[in-house]
Design a protein around this motif. Structure first.
Motif, PDB file in Angstrom:
ATOM      1  N   GLU A 138      50.913  41.927  40.157  1.00 17.84           N
ATOM      2  CA  GLU A 138      50.972  40.494  40.447  1.00 17.84           C
ATOM      3  C   GLU A 138      50.626  40.272  41.913  1.00 17.84           C
ATOM      4  OE1 GLU A 138      54.037  37.567  38.737  1.00 17.84           O
ATOM      5  OE2 GLU A 138      54.749  37.874  40.792  1.00 17.84           O
ATOM      6  N   ILE A 139      49.760  39.303  42.168  1.00 15.99           N
ATOM      7  CA  ILE A 139      49.387  38.990  43.545  1.00 15.99           C
ATOM      8  C   ILE A 139      49.783  37.551  43.852  1.00 15.99           C
ATOM      9  CG2 ILE A 139      47.503  40.658  43.589  1.00 15.99           C
ATOM     10  CD1 ILE A 139      45.559  38.359  43.261  1.00 15.99           C
ATOM     11  N   LYS A 140      50.181  37.335  45.083  1.00 16.31           N
ATOM     12  CA  LYS A 140      50.536  35.993  45.537  1.00 16.31           C
ATOM     13  C   LYS A 140      49.317  35.340  46.177  1.00 16.31           C
ATOM     14  CE  LYS A 140      55.436  36.995  46.363  1.00 16.31           C
ATOM     15  NZ  LYS A 140      56.534  36.994  47.382  1.00 16.31           N
ATOM     16  N   LEU A 141      49.033  34.122  45.783  1.00 22.04           N
ATOM     17  CA  LEU A 141      47.889  33.409  46.331  1.00 22.04           C
ATOM     18  C   LEU A 141      48.256  32.827  47.698  1.00 22.04           C
ATOM     19  CD1 LEU A 141      46.667  31.518  43.128  1.00 22.04           C
ATOM     20  CD2 LEU A 141      45.818  33.672  44.082  1.00 22.04           C
ATOM     21  N   PRO A 142      47.372  32.953  48.681  1.00 21.10           N
ATOM     22  CA  PRO A 142      47.683  32.465  50.029  1.00 21.10           C
ATOM     23  C   PRO A 142      47.289  31.003  50.208  1.00 21.10           C
ATOM     24  CG  PRO A 142      45.605  33.623  50.078  1.00 21.10           C
ATOM     25  CD  PRO A 142      46.091  33.708  48.649  1.00 21.10           C
ATOM     26  N   ALA A 143      47.916  30.350  51.175  1.00 19.93           N
ATOM     27  CA  ALA A 143      47.467  29.010  51.578  1.00 19.93           C
ATOM     28  C   ALA A 143      46.044  29.117  52.123  1.00 19.93           C
ATOM     29  CB  ALA A 143      48.408  28.449  52.641  1.00 19.93           C
ATOM     30  N   GLY A 144      45.303  28.017  52.048  1.00 18.60           N
ATOM     31  CA  GLY A 144      43.912  28.045  52.473  1.00 18.60           C
ATOM     32  C   GLY A 144      42.999  28.639  51.417  1.00 18.60           C
ATOM     33  N   LEU A 145      43.462  28.701  50.177  1.00 22.38           N
ATOM     34  CA  LEU A 145      42.698  29.319  49.099  1.00 22.38           C
ATOM     35  C   LEU A 145      41.448  28.501  48.779  1.00 22.38           C
ATOM     36  CD1 LEU A 145      42.924  31.688  47.041  1.00 22.38           C
ATOM     37  CD2 LEU A 145      43.854  30.018  45.439  1.00 22.38           C
ATOM     38  N   GLU A 146      40.338  29.217  48.597  1.00 19.89           N
ATOM     39  CA  GLU A 146      39.089  28.579  48.182  1.00 19.89           C
ATOM     40  C   GLU A 146      38.230  29.611  47.477  1.00 19.89           C
ATOM     41  OE1 GLU A 146      36.865  29.079  52.513  1.00 19.89           O
ATOM     42  OE2 GLU A 146      37.462  27.098  51.816  1.00 19.89           O
ATOM     43  N   SER A 147      37.250  29.145  46.728  1.00 15.98           N
ATOM     44  CA  SER A 147      36.356  30.058  46.026  1.00 15.98           C
ATOM     45  C   SER A 147      35.620  30.939  47.039  1.00 15.98           C
ATOM     46  CB  SER A 147      35.361  29.278  45.179  1.00 15.98           C
ATOM     47  OG  SER A 147      36.003  28.680  44.066  1.00 15.98           O
ATOM     48  N   GLY A 148      35.517  32.214  46.715  1.00 14.89           N
ATOM     49  CA  GLY A 148      34.860  33.170  47.595  1.00 14.89           C
ATOM     50  C   GLY A 148      35.816  33.916  48.497  1.00 14.89           C
ATOM     51  N   LYS A 149      37.061  33.474  48.577  1.00 15.40           N
ATOM     52  CA  LYS A 149      38.036  34.166  49.428  1.00 15.40           C
ATOM     53  C   LYS A 149      38.323  35.538  48.844  1.00 15.40           C
ATOM     54  CE  LYS A 149      42.565  33.697  51.632  1.00 15.40           C
ATOM     55  NZ  LYS A 149      42.028  33.735  52.990  1.00 15.40           N
ATOM     56  N   GLN A 150      38.423  36.550  49.709  1.00 18.09           N
ATOM     57  CA  GLN A 150      38.685  37.911  49.263  1.00 18.09           C
ATOM     58  C   GLN A 150      40.084  38.350  49.675  1.00 18.09           C
ATOM     59  OE1 GLN A 150      35.424  40.333  50.772  1.00 18.09           O
ATOM     60  NE2 GLN A 150      34.321  40.074  48.844  1.00 18.09           N
ATOM     61  N   MET A 151      40.743  39.017  48.765  1.00 17.00           N
ATOM     62  CA  MET A 151      42.063  39.577  49.016  1.00 17.00           C
ATOM     63  C   MET A 151      41.966  41.095  48.891  1.00 17.00           C
ATOM     64  SD  MET A 151      44.456  36.863  46.930  1.00 17.00           S
ATOM     65  CE  MET A 151      45.951  37.587  47.606  1.00 17.00           C
ATOM     66  N   ARG A 152      42.513  41.818  49.853  1.00 11.59           N
ATOM     67  CA  ARG A 152      42.452  43.278  49.874  1.00 11.59           C
ATOM     68  C   ARG A 152      43.800  43.850  49.448  1.00 11.59           C
ATOM     69  NH1 ARG A 152      39.266  47.195  52.315  1.00 11.59           N
ATOM     70  NH2 ARG A 152      37.966  45.544  53.203  1.00 11.59           N
ATOM     71  N   LEU A 153      43.771  44.653  48.396  1.00  6.21           N
ATOM     72  CA  LEU A 153      44.975  45.322  47.913  1.00  6.21           C
ATOM     73  C   LEU A 153      44.909  46.771  48.368  1.00  6.21           C
ATOM     74  CD1 LEU A 153      45.018  43.855  44.274  1.00  6.21           C
ATOM     75  CD2 LEU A 153      45.966  42.876  46.372  1.00  6.21           C
ATOM     76  N   SER A 154      45.674  47.097  49.386  1.00 10.30           N
ATOM     77  CA  SER A 154      45.593  48.408  50.019  1.00 10.30           C
ATOM     78  C   SER A 154      45.992  49.524  49.057  1.00 10.30           C
ATOM     79  CB  SER A 154      46.493  48.432  51.254  1.00 10.30           C
ATOM     80  OG  SER A 154      46.448  49.682  51.887  1.00 10.30           O
ATOM     81  N   GLY A 155      45.150  50.564  49.017  1.00 15.98           N
ATOM     82  CA  GLY A 155      45.468  51.749  48.236  1.00 15.98           C
ATOM     83  C   GLY A 155      45.311  51.593  46.740  1.00 15.98           C
ATOM     84  N   LYS A 156      44.655  50.515  46.277  1.00 17.68           N
ATOM     85  CA  LYS A 156      44.494  50.284  44.841  1.00 17.68           C
ATOM     86  C   LYS A 156      43.065  50.568  44.374  1.00 17.68           C
ATOM     87  CE  LYS A 156      48.734  48.942  44.264  1.00 17.68           C
ATOM     88  NZ  LYS A 156      49.685  49.807  43.519  1.00 17.68           N
ATOM     89  N   GLY A 157      42.283  51.272  45.210  1.00 23.92           N
ATOM     90  CA  GLY A 157      40.931  51.626  44.823  1.00 23.92           C
ATOM     91  C   GLY A 157      40.871  53.010  44.202  1.00 23.92           C
ATOM     92  N   GLU A 158      39.691  53.631  44.265  1.00 20.14           N
ATOM     93  CA  GLU A 158      39.504  54.955  43.687  1.00 20.14           C
ATOM     94  C   GLU A 158      40.100  56.024  44.603  1.00 20.14           C
ATOM     95  OE1 GLU A 158      38.129  55.789  40.723  1.00 20.14           O
ATOM     96  OE2 GLU A 158      38.069  53.646  40.283  1.00 20.14           O
ATOM     97  N   PRO A 159      40.600  57.122  44.017  1.00 16.18           N
ATOM     98  CA  PRO A 159      41.156  58.204  44.848  1.00 16.18           C
ATOM     99  C   PRO A 159      40.070  58.927  45.623  1.00 16.18           C
ATOM    100  CG  PRO A 159      41.087  58.856  42.540  1.00 16.18           C
ATOM    101  CD  PRO A 159      40.699  57.405  42.583  1.00 16.18           C
ATOM    102  N   GLY A 160      40.465  59.574  46.722  1.00 13.28           N
ATOM    103  CA  GLY A 160      39.544  60.352  47.542  1.00 13.28           C
ATOM    104  C   GLY A 160      40.311  61.358  48.356  1.00 13.28           C
ATOM    105  N   PRO A 161      39.616  62.297  49.008  1.00  9.50           N
ATOM    106  CA  PRO A 161      40.289  63.339  49.799  1.00  9.50           C
ATOM    107  C   PRO A 161      41.171  62.778  50.890  1.00  9.50           C
ATOM    108  CG  PRO A 161      37.928  63.779  49.635  1.00  9.50           C
ATOM    109  CD  PRO A 161      38.155  62.440  49.037  1.00  9.50           C
ATOM    110  N   GLY A 162      40.759  61.645  51.486  1.00  4.81           N
ATOM    111  CA  GLY A 162      41.541  61.046  52.558  1.00  4.81           C
ATOM    112  C   GLY A 162      42.479  59.958  52.076  1.00  4.81           C
ATOM    113  N   GLY A 163      42.691  59.866  50.752  1.00  3.53           N
ATOM    114  CA  GLY A 163      43.554  58.832  50.192  1.00  3.53           C
ATOM    115  C   GLY A 163      42.731  57.828  49.396  1.00  3.53           C
ATOM    116  N   PRO A 164      43.391  56.981  48.620  1.00  3.10           N
ATOM    117  CA  PRO A 164      42.654  56.021  47.798  1.00  3.10           C
ATOM    118  C   PRO A 164      42.051  54.903  48.637  1.00  3.10           C
ATOM    119  CG  PRO A 164      45.015  55.629  47.616  1.00  3.10           C
ATOM    120  CD  PRO A 164      44.849  56.883  48.422  1.00  3.10           C
ATOM    121  N   GLY A 165      40.961  54.333  48.138  1.00  2.00           N
ATOM    122  CA  GLY A 165      40.387  53.147  48.763  1.00  2.00           C
ATOM    123  C   GLY A 165      41.201  51.916  48.402  1.00  2.00           C
TER     124      GLY A 165
END
Length: 312
Positions: free
Chosen positions: A173-200
């Motif tokens: 579940e993600i919380k939507l921020p104030a100032g929301l508009e189409s095209g806004k990007q939200m980064r979820l840390s560590g929720k990408g693909e795994p890698g030697p130096g940690g997940p993206g």
């Protein structure tokens, strides 16, 4: 390879604490996580890492200061100071048997792991430039993963939390921020693909969905509301929909088609905690083939010159 003292900006008599402090400063300034689009910073980071690995190791620092090895860790004179060529073609101390020394393989140089604790302290993990045969081995994070999330218009106004299912199958579940508009990007840390130096990371691009009644105008919301002729002429209390529920709206008597009303604070939330407004435009709907209305209009005379000066 440059002189490690020059790389770190310290004197040859610098203490261990001074060397560590200098490396800490350079590592923070040039770390790849904060300089993703700056290849020069990555090179400076690798160079500082190599210099620190050299000078934080007392034995290697001594060998370098005595001129036995160069800045790259290779023996300047492979037969001086007890160095001999080992069976693998590299150089080890103590002749053919080899041993802990500058070389770890054919023409290669393995850096010690002395910087790992410092990287853990600074960045919560190992150096993104680990050690390996023949030079640096890059321990990069896994790739980022892009997602698109369409948020229903009403939920975007309300900032209703949204659920996102990741490629791994995990739903968060993600919380939507104030100032929301189409095209806004939200980064979820560590929720990408795994890698030697940690997940993206997971990069979620927001798209605000359309609505059959409401449209967005900056931080305001626009609504066109139909009125009956009798409501416009006589005034009325009508039900007005808003993204946060219906309200009772008073239509003043004598309201004309196209008149706009403003409901303060009913729009999108801004970054400064204020809100846009809701702009309601009324349109009078005339019933077709209404006998009584036709009879009234035939006997009604409005003598105003409402189109005076209306010529092109």
């Amino acid at each position: 390879m440059r002189d490690p003292y020059t790389v770190l900006g310290v004197s040859r008599t610098a203490s261990e604490a001074e060397i560590k402090k200098a490396f800490r400063t350079l590592a923070k300034e040039n770390h790849p996580d904060t300089n993703a689009n700056n290849p020069k910073a990555a090179e400076r980071f690798k160079e500082a890492n190599a210099a620190y690995e050299m000078l934080s190791d007392k034995e290697k620092r001594g060998q370098y200061d005595r001129g036995e090895i160069g800045a790259d860790g290779q023996p300047i004179n492979p037969f001086a100071g007890g160095f001999g060529r080992d069976a693998g073609g590299g150089f080890g101390r103590g002749g053919a048997g080899g041993g802990p020394g500058a070389g770890a393989g054919r023409g290669g140089f393995d850096f010690a792991q002395g910087a790992d604790d410092l990287f853990a302290e600074l960045f919560g993990g190992r150096s993104p430039f680990g050690t390996g045969r023949g030079g640096f081995r890059t321990e990069v994070r896994g790739p980022d993963v892009a997602y698109r999330l369409t948020v229903p218009f009403v939920e975007a106004v309300r900032l209703t939390p949204q659920r996102v299912t990741l490629r791994s199958g995990q739903t968060i579940e993600i919380k939507l921020p104030a100032g929301l508009e189409s095209g806004k990007q939200m980064r979820l840390s560590g929720k990408g693909e795994p890698g030697p130096g940690g997940p993206g990371d997971a990069i979620v691009t927001i798209e605000i969905g359309p609505h059959r009644l409401f449209t967005r105008d900056g931080d305001d919301i626009r609504l066109t509301m139909p009125l009956r002729l009798d409501e416009a002429v006589l005034g009325a209390k009508v039900r007005l929909p808003t993204p946060e529920g219906d309200v009772t709206f008073t239509v003043p008597a004598g309201t004309t088609s196209g008149k706009m009303f403003r409901l303060k604070g009913r729009g999108f939330r801004r970054l400064d905690a204020t809100r846009g407004d809701m702009l309601v435009t009324v349109m009078i709907d005339i019933p077709p083939d209404h006998a009584a209305l036709k009879a009234f209009a035939e006997n009604f005379i409005d003598g105003r010159e409402i189109r005076a000066g209306f010529e092109a």
